[in-house]
Design an enzyme around this catalytic site. Structure first.
Site, PDB file in Angstrom:
ATOM      1  N   ASP A  87      33.102  48.895  21.013  1.00 34.20           N
ATOM      2  CA  ASP A  87      31.862  48.146  21.290  1.00 34.20           C
ATOM      3  C   ASP A  87      31.499  48.315  22.764  1.00 34.20           C
ATOM      4  OD1 ASP A  87      29.715  46.640  20.501  1.00 34.20           O
ATOM      5  OD2 ASP A  87      30.762  44.725  20.443  1.00 34.20           O
ATOM      6  N   GLU A  88      30.257  48.011  23.109  1.00 42.20           N
ATOM      7  CA  GLU A  88      29.756  48.142  24.493  1.00 42.20           C
ATOM      8  C   GLU A  88      30.010  49.558  25.022  1.00 42.20           C
ATOM      9  OE1 GLU A  88      27.932  45.756  25.280  1.00 42.20           O
ATOM     10  OE2 GLU A  88      28.724  44.097  24.099  1.00 42.20           O
TER      11      GLU A  88
HETATM   12  C1  LIG Z   1      20.024  46.257  29.200  1.00 42.56           C
HETATM   13  C2  LIG Z   1      21.275  46.022  29.973  1.00 42.56           C
HETATM   14  C3  LIG Z   1      22.327  45.331  29.411  1.00 42.56           C
HETATM   15  N1  LIG Z   1      23.455  45.116  30.126  1.00 42.56           N
HETATM   16  C4  LIG Z   1      24.564  44.340  29.525  1.00 42.56           C
HETATM   17  C5  LIG Z   1      24.139  43.000  28.992  1.00 42.56           C
HETATM   18  C6  LIG Z   1      25.166  42.727  27.923  1.00 42.56           C
HETATM   19  O1  LIG Z   1      26.291  42.116  28.575  1.00 42.56           O
HETATM   20  C7  LIG Z   1      25.538  44.120  27.405  1.00 42.56           C
HETATM   21  C8  LIG Z   1      24.885  44.467  26.083  1.00 42.56           C
HETATM   22  O2  LIG Z   1      25.238  43.557  25.080  1.00 42.56           O
HETATM   23  P1  LIG Z   1      24.940  43.694  23.489  1.00 42.56           P
HETATM   24  O3  LIG Z   1      24.193  42.456  23.129  1.00 42.56           O
HETATM   25  O4  LIG Z   1      26.304  43.727  22.872  1.00 42.56           O
HETATM   26  O5  LIG Z   1      24.172  44.945  23.231  1.00 42.56           O
HETATM   27  O6  LIG Z   1      25.077  45.038  28.397  1.00 42.56           O
HETATM   28  C9  LIG Z   1      23.588  45.611  31.412  1.00 42.56           C
HETATM   29  O7  LIG Z   1      24.625  45.431  32.050  1.00 42.56           O
HETATM   30  N2  LIG Z   1      22.543  46.288  31.967  1.00 42.56           N
HETATM   31  C10 LIG Z   1      21.390  46.510  31.301  1.00 42.56           C
HETATM   32  O8  LIG Z   1      20.468  47.154  31.877  1.00 42.56           O
END
Ligand SMILES: Cc1cn([C@H]2C[C@H](O)[C@@H](COP(=O)(O)O)O2)c(=O)[nH]c1=O
Ligand SMILES: Nc1ncnc2c1ncn2[C@@H]1O[C@H](COP(=O)(O)OP(=O)(O)O)[C@@H](O)[C@H]1O
Ligand SMILES: [Zn+2]
Length: 192
Positions: A87-88
């Site tokens: 994930d992630e």
């Molecule tokens: C767009 C974007 C997202 N993030 C981070 C924010 C969240 O912690 C995760 C994505 O979570 P998901 O709901 O599991 O898809 O990514 C970031 O750090 N920078 C960004 O530009």
């Protein structure tokens, strides 16, 4: 032949839900899985994958410098793995994406990666860029913008819901910090 898969989407599309469901499907048949998530994303506690519909699971943590191929090979020696789920995956480094390709090619274990395609400025993340380049199969997980179009972009917002246009690429958060939008509405918000 085992494959490297990349399931990508905007936020809140159901990536974590799909990952947990896939892992459950393997485990239900007595097949072992290994779950990974990013150490930097600790919204639900370190090493936990959580979905909006309530499913949760413990996961191994990756961060830059973690040799995922070595860790997966060691686990596979102890308990033969049927699938690796990440994930992630946008937070993977280039080297880690190559390591995951080797997990599928050399160890013969399918690797399912779930992550964002682009950041709050519409730029590819490092992990996503290399997964788009290397994966055997690319699948978009779809969700909708308020207007009904497909939401492919992620707008970063402040506490009042106003667009944030500049800043570091990594900023952990959920619905308080991000809104998934279609490209047309994302561009409107970014222009101000
Ligand atoms: C767009 C974007 C997202 N993030 C981070 C924010 C969240 O912690 C995760 C994505 O979570 P998901 O709901 O599991 O898809 O990514 C970031 O750090 N920078 C960004 O530009
Ligand atoms: N217990 C919870 N209550 C409300 N929202 C949650 C909970 N657990 C997780 N979430 C939200 O669900 C998201 C993950 O679920 P999911 O629907 O699979 O979407 P994503 O595509 O973002 O992974 C998290 O990013 C978080 O915003
Ligand atoms: Zn829209």
């Amino acid at each position: 032949m085992a494959k490297l898969y990349f399931y990508y989407s905007s936020m809140n599309a159901g990536k974590s839900t799909t990952l947990l469901q896939s892992s459950f499907n393997y485990q239900e048949r007595g097949m072992a899985t290994m779950l990974w998530t990013a150490a930097v994303d600790d919204r639900f506690g370190h090493g936990r994958i959580a979905s909006r519909i309530g499913l949760e699971a413990q996961a191994h943590l990756f961060e830059p410098g973690v040799d995922m191929l070595a860790a997966i090979a060691a686990q596979h020696e102890a308990t033969p793995l049927s699938c690796v789920l990440v994930d992630e995956a946008q937070f993977l480094t280039r080297d880690q994406v190559w390591q995951l390709a080797a997990v599928s090619d050399s160890l013969g274990i399918p690797v399912l990666c779930y992550g964002l395609r682009t950041d709050f400025q519409g730029e590819l993340f490092e992990g996503s860029a290399h997964l788009l380049g290397l994966a055997d199969a690319l699948t978009e997980i779809k969700t909708v913008c308020d207007c009904g179009r497909k939401a492919t972009m992620n707008l970063r917002v402040d506490a009042s819901g106003r667009a944030i246009r500049q800043g570091a690429q990594t900023e952990i958060g959920g619905n308080d910090r991000y809104v998934a939008l279609c490209r047309r509405h994302f561009v409107e918000q970014m222009r101000g």
